[in-house]
Structure formats: structure tokens, C-alpha cells
Design a protein around this motif. Structure first.
Motif, short mmCIF file in Angstrom:
data_model
loop_
_atom_site.label_atom_id
_atom_site.label_comp_id
_atom_site.label_asym_id
_atom_site.label_seq_id
_atom_site.Cartn_x
_atom_site.Cartn_y
_atom_site.Cartn_z
N ALA A 159 -47.27 -11.97 -6.05
CA ALA A 159 -47.76 -12.09 -7.28
C ALA A 159 -46.80 -12.26 -8.53
O ALA A 159 -46.65 -13.28 -9.62
CB ALA A 159 -48.50 -10.75 -7.76
N LEU A 160 -45.51 -11.84 -8.17
CA LEU A 160 -44.30 -11.96 -9.15
C LEU A 160 -43.84 -13.70 -8.81
O LEU A 160 -43.51 -14.33 -9.85
CB LEU A 160 -43.02 -11.22 -8.62
N THR B 59 -47.12 -16.14 -10.18
CA THR B 59 -48.12 -16.13 -11.35
C THR B 59 -46.86 -16.01 -12.30
O THR B 59 -45.78 -16.08 -12.08
CB THR B 59 -49.21 -14.84 -11.21
N ASP B 60 -47.60 -15.54 -13.56
CA ASP B 60 -46.43 -15.46 -14.83
C ASP B 60 -46.24 -13.70 -14.70
O ASP B 60 -45.63 -13.59 -15.89
CB ASP B 60 -47.30 -15.60 -15.90
N LEU B 61 -46.45 -12.88 -13.69
CA LEU B 61 -46.17 -11.80 -13.81
C LEU B 61 -44.69 -11.39 -14.05
O LEU B 61 -44.10 -10.41 -14.69
CB LEU B 61 -46.44 -11.05 -12.49
N LYS B 62 -43.73 -12.16 -13.13
CA LYS B 62 -42.20 -11.91 -13.26
C LYS B 62 -41.89 -12.20 -14.77
O LYS B 62 -41.02 -11.51 -15.41
CB LYS B 62 -41.50 -12.82 -12.49
N TYR C 271 -47.13 -7.99 -3.74
CA TYR C 271 -46.70 -7.68 -5.14
C TYR C 271 -45.45 -8.98 -5.39
O TYR C 271 -45.51 -9.28 -6.48
CB TYR C 271 -46.00 -6.43 -5.34
N ARG D 115 -44.41 -2.09 -19.39
CA ARG D 115 -45.00 -3.02 -18.18
C ARG D 115 -43.86 -2.41 -16.97
O ARG D 115 -44.58 -2.78 -15.80
CB ARG D 115 -44.73 -4.23 -18.53
N PHE E 216 -45.43 -1.82 -13.35
CA PHE E 216 -45.50 -2.79 -12.28
C PHE E 216 -44.61 -2.30 -11.24
O PHE E 216 -44.71 -2.67 -9.96
CB PHE E 216 -45.42 -4.14 -12.79
N VAL F 273 -42.83 -9.18 -17.00
CA VAL F 273 -42.34 -8.19 -17.10
C VAL F 273 -40.74 -8.37 -17.69
O VAL F 273 -40.37 -7.40 -18.27
CB VAL F 273 -42.23 -7.84 -15.50
N SER G 119 -48.04 -3.43 -22.66
CA SER G 119 -46.75 -4.28 -22.53
C SER G 119 -45.58 -3.60 -22.74
O SER G 119 -44.47 -3.97 -22.32
CB SER G 119 -46.67 -5.60 -23.58
#
Length: 497
Positions: free
Chosen positions: A285-286, A289-292, A282, A308, A312, A295, A305
Motif C-alpha cells: 500500500a505504501l 498508492t499515495d499512502l506514503k 502494508y 496519521r 498507519f 503520511v 490527518s
């Protein structure tokens, strides 16, 4: 005053409340440790009174009052009036211990021993998964801390650095949320240990169906909370879990996902390792990627969204739950080694094992958060990221170790009983009735505390209340919640949610 003016004032107060109960960066971990250390210190005072004077046997109204003041009142004072001087409060709590040991120990009452044959006939074999006083105390203290904090945070007497942070940092309430999940993981280890002792494995579909039955009441509570919060226009922080998500949804979705991860246990025989791997993936991924960014700053233009944070952060809480299960597999069984026969040797092994895990979790937290020697990651309760995961595991492991050490010193007979009857008697003698009551109906008491918190906020302008009035309200609230817990326990009622 017109209705429009009243509505404007209410909206202004709500906005002020939302800003007030949030904190930007929180406080230091060392300060949080000092404040939360008040509970083990208060337990030392309780244990001295009980082990030396049998003060809480029988459990008279005076005994209840002292039990409440030591194990509930001390925590409340640590969060409020003594928040800037927790060391002083700890010293004040330890001072009576010296006086207790200065008093000559009363002579034990001699009891006529039953005939040996009758004792052997009446004695029952000990269960391999006994109730342990230090676990009851740990879970009870965690519940008391949580119940007090959810209302105290609404008053100015509660320091802002203890409130939940917005994005990055550590605070008292942030560690409370994670500890609730960690504690739930410890309890969830018991049925797994029963399966292990029985030598059987439950099929995946059966585990899923059982977990869904456990999840349903929590999900219902989540929807009830959602409806009441929105319907009453109650102050809330969208950045905590999202627009619709709340903590009950997180708790409700944990059982089915844990049931799935139990299948992975056949490949990786360590729940702690599974938790570390999950949270590490996890975190990757933060970071890569653009995950952070999504969120923390993404738009809220659809149901996914809008929620979110809750969705997450669930991965982090699932990892915490698995780590709690790993700890439960250690602390719940009677013995960690078949080669050790004495209770003293088993307890020594348990303390050494817990101490080793404390060192592991602290080291991993240091590696991930250190600027000079680690990954330089910052704790985020909003993301439930990797350093938050390690912080929660380290904190709870140290708390459990501290409570276990206090029990070992003051009540050595608790782990040296030779039959079930004696073990039950020593458990009752070495467990605070208040902690036992909170532990027995933890989730039901937590729900009642949430309802009372809402009632107080709807009837009292908490931001405009002075210190004396705030302490009166908080002590009254703590008394009602504790009285409810004690009442349920006294009538032998266990509310299963």
C-alpha cells in the motif's frame, strides 16, 4: 526580565530542544549492534562472578552495587562516554572474567541430603511453562535500555546519531521502540500456550472483552500523557506519532487487534507468517498508492490527518507484536519436542531454532533493504515499514539468542532441573536481581521513568549541562529508577497495568 522576554526565551529553548532530540538519518546498524552488545558482555561478567564465586548470594548492598554498575551503569556508559568506543568498554568488562577464573574455585559446602522418600514426597511436578532466566534478562535489559535512553537523549553527551530519525534510517532509539513491542508480544504468548495445554479455545468475543480490559489502563495513560505534554508545553515531535497520538495509544490498541488476528491463526498456523503477510500488504500500500506521500507530506487539516503517523505505523507495530508472539511460542515452553527427554537436548534444540530464526530475519531484512540484490527499501521508524519490521525482528532474535547462550554456558543447571523446588532455586541463582526487578514491573517502572524524565526536563536546562553534570544526573536518575524497581520486588509488589 519581562514576562514577554521570558516567554520568548522559553519558546526558543523549546524549538532548540525539538531540533536537538531529532536526528535526520541516524547511525549505522553495525554501530548500534556494537553498542547494544555491551549488555550481553556485561552479563558475561555478572555470570562469571555468580557461577564461580556466588558473589550475588546473599544479595548484600555490595552485591547490589556491582549488579547495578554491570547491568545498568555499563549500558549508560555505552550510550554516553563510550559511545564512540563500545569495543573498548566491552574489553574492560571482559577483563575481570579472566581474573575471576584465575581464582581457585571455593569448595562447595556439603549439605546433608534428605531421605529419598521425603524428597520424593515433597517434590512438585515441573510446570510446562517455566520462568527462564535468559528471558528475564532479555526483557530486563530492554527495559533498562529504554529507561536510560528516554532521558539521556535530552543531553548533549548522548550522540545525535542515536536519537530517533526523522523519516529514513536507523538509530538506537528507533530499535528501542520496536523492541518494546516485540517483547510485549513474547509475554502475550504465555496465555495462548496455557490454552493450548488445556486443550481449549477461547471464543472471539471473550478474547475481545479481555483484551479491552487490558487496553483500558494503557489508553488512560495515553490520554494522561497527551494532557500533560500539551498542558506543560513540553517539547515533542509531531512527526513521531502525530499531534495527539503517543506510544501508549499504540500499546493500548494492540490487544484487541491481536485478539482478532488470533482467529486467523486457525487458517495460517504461524504468528510470524501472519506478521510478515500483514506488513507486506502494508508495504504494498505504501509503494503503489499515495499512502506514503500522505503520511510523510500530507496536510494536517483534521483529526485523522493530524495523527496519521501513529495510525498507519500501527500496522507495522502490530506485525512486530505478532512476530514477538511467534518467538514466545518457541522460547517459553519447557520443551520444543516430545521426543527429546533430557534438558541438554532440549536446550540444544532451542538454540538451533533461535539461530535459524535469526538467519531467517536477517536474510529477509537483507532482501528488502539491499540495493544490489534486493528491493532497495529504506528503514523508516516513522512509517514502521517492512524493512523496519524485519530489522526489529532480527535484532531481538539475536539478542535473545545471545542471552540464552550466556545462560547455557555459565548456568547449565538452569535447564536441567528435575523438580519445581530445584528449578526455582536455580532460577534465582542464575538471574540478576536488577533484571528480575525491571522485568517484574516493567510497564510501571517505564511510567515512573517517563515522569522522572519530565521532571528533570522541567527543572534542568539539559542542553546547557556539561559532561560531568550530565553523567551525575543520569546516574542519579538510573539509581532512583532502579531503586524503585528493586523496592517493589523486595516487597513482593507486582503492579499490573
Amino acid at each position: 526580565m519581562s514576562r514577554a522576554a521570558e516567554a520568548a526565551m522559553a519558546a526558543s529553548y523549546k524549538a532548540l530542544k525539538e531540533d536537538f532530540v531529532s536526528n535526520l538519518t541516524g547511525g549505522s546498524i553495525s554501530e548500534i549492534n556494537l553498542v547494544t552488545a555491551v549488555s550481553p558482555v556485561a552479563l558475561v561478567c555478572w555470570a562469571a562472578l555468580q557461577s564461580r564465586l556466588s558473589f550475588f548470594k546473599p544479595y548484600t548492598p555490595l552485591a547490589f552495587a556491582v549488579d547495578f554498575l554491570l547491568n545498568v551503569g555499563a549500558i549508560l556508559l555505552a550510550f554516553t562516554l563510550y559511545s564512540d568506543k563500545p569495543l573498548l568498554l566491552s574489553i574492560l568488562l571482559l577483563a575481570p572474567v579472566i581474573m575471576v577464573y584465575a581464582i581457585p574455585k571455593p569448595s562447595p559446602v556439603r549439605k546433608q541430603k534428605p531421605p529419598p522418600r521425603k524428597l520424593a514426597k515433597d517434590s512438585e511436578p515441573q510446570t510446562p511453562l517455566p520462568k527462564k532466566p535468559f528471558l528475564t534478562i532479555y526483557r530486563g535489559a530492554m527495559m533498562i535500555t529504554t529507561c536510560i535512553a528516554i532521558l539521556a537523549v535530552d543531553f548533549r553527551i548522548f550522540p545525535r546519531r542515536f536519537a530517533k530519525v526523522e523519516n529514513w534510517g536507523t538509530s538506537l532509539m528507533d530499535v528501542g521502540v520496536g523492541s518494546f513491542v516485540f517483547s510485549a508480544g513474547i509475554v502475550a504468548a504465555r496465555p495462548l500456550l496455557k490454552e493450548k495445554l488445556a486443550g481449549k479455545t477461547t471464543p472471539v468475543l471473550t478474547r475481545l472483552s479481555r483484551s479491552l480490559r487490558h487496553s483500558l489502563p494503557l489508553l488512560v495513560l495515553g490520554f494522561i500523557r497527551l494532557y500533560t505534554v500539551k498542558g506543560l508545553d513540553y517539547a515533542e515531535h509531531v512527526t513521531e506519532y502525530g499531534v495527539h497520538w503517543n506510544f501508549f495509544f499504540t500499546l493500548g490498541f494492540l490487544p484487541p487487534f491481536v485478539a482478532i488476528f488470533q482467529s486467523a491463526f486457525q487458517i495460517i498456523p504461524s504468528y510470524a507468517a501472519l506478521g510478515i503477510m500483514l506488513c507486506s500488504l502494508y508495504q504494498i500500500a505504501l509503494e503503489f498508492t499515495d499512502l506514503k506521500a500522505f503520511v510523510l507530506t500530507g496536510p494536517r487539516d483534521n483529526l485523522f490527518s493530524k495523527n496519521r503517523e501513529g495510525i498507519f505505523s500501527f500496522f507495522g507495530y502490530l506485525a512486530i507484536f505478532l512476530a514477538g508472539q511467534s518467538t514466545g511460542m518457541i522460547v517459553i515452553p519447557r520443551s520444543l519436542s516430545k521426543t527429546l527427554t533430557s534438558g541438554a537436548a532440549q536446550r540444544k534444540r532451542l538454540l538451533l531454532t533461535l539461530g535459524a530464526w535469526c538467519a531467517v530475519w536477517i536474510s529477509l531484512f537483507t532482501i528488502t533493504s539491499s540495493y544490489n540484490y534486493g528491493l532497495n527499501l529504506t528503514v523508516s521508524r516513522r512509517l514502521a515499514n517492512l524493512p523496519y519490521f524485519f530489522w526489529i525482528c532480527a535484532f531481538n532474535s539475536c539478542q535473545i539468542t545471545a542471552f540464552c547462550l550466556v545462560e547455557t554456558i555459565f548456568f547449565p543447571q538452569a535447564h536441567q532441573s528435575t523438580d519445581a523446588k530445584t528449578e526455582a532455586e536455580t532460577y534465582e541463582a542464575s538471574s540478576s536481581r536488577v533484571f528480575e526487578a525491571y522485568n517484574r514491573n516493567g510497564l510501571a517502572v517505564f511510567l515512573a521513568a517517563n515522569l522522572l524524565t519530565g521532571l528533570v526536563n522541567l527543572t534542568v536546562p539539559t542542553l546547557n549541562v556539561g559532561e560531568i553534570e550530565a553523567m551525575v544526573i543520569l546516574f542519579a536518575y538510573a539509581s532512583v529508577v532502579t531503586g524503585l524497581a528493586i523496592g517493589l520486588d523486595a516487597y513482593d509488589i507486582s503492579v499490573k497495568l
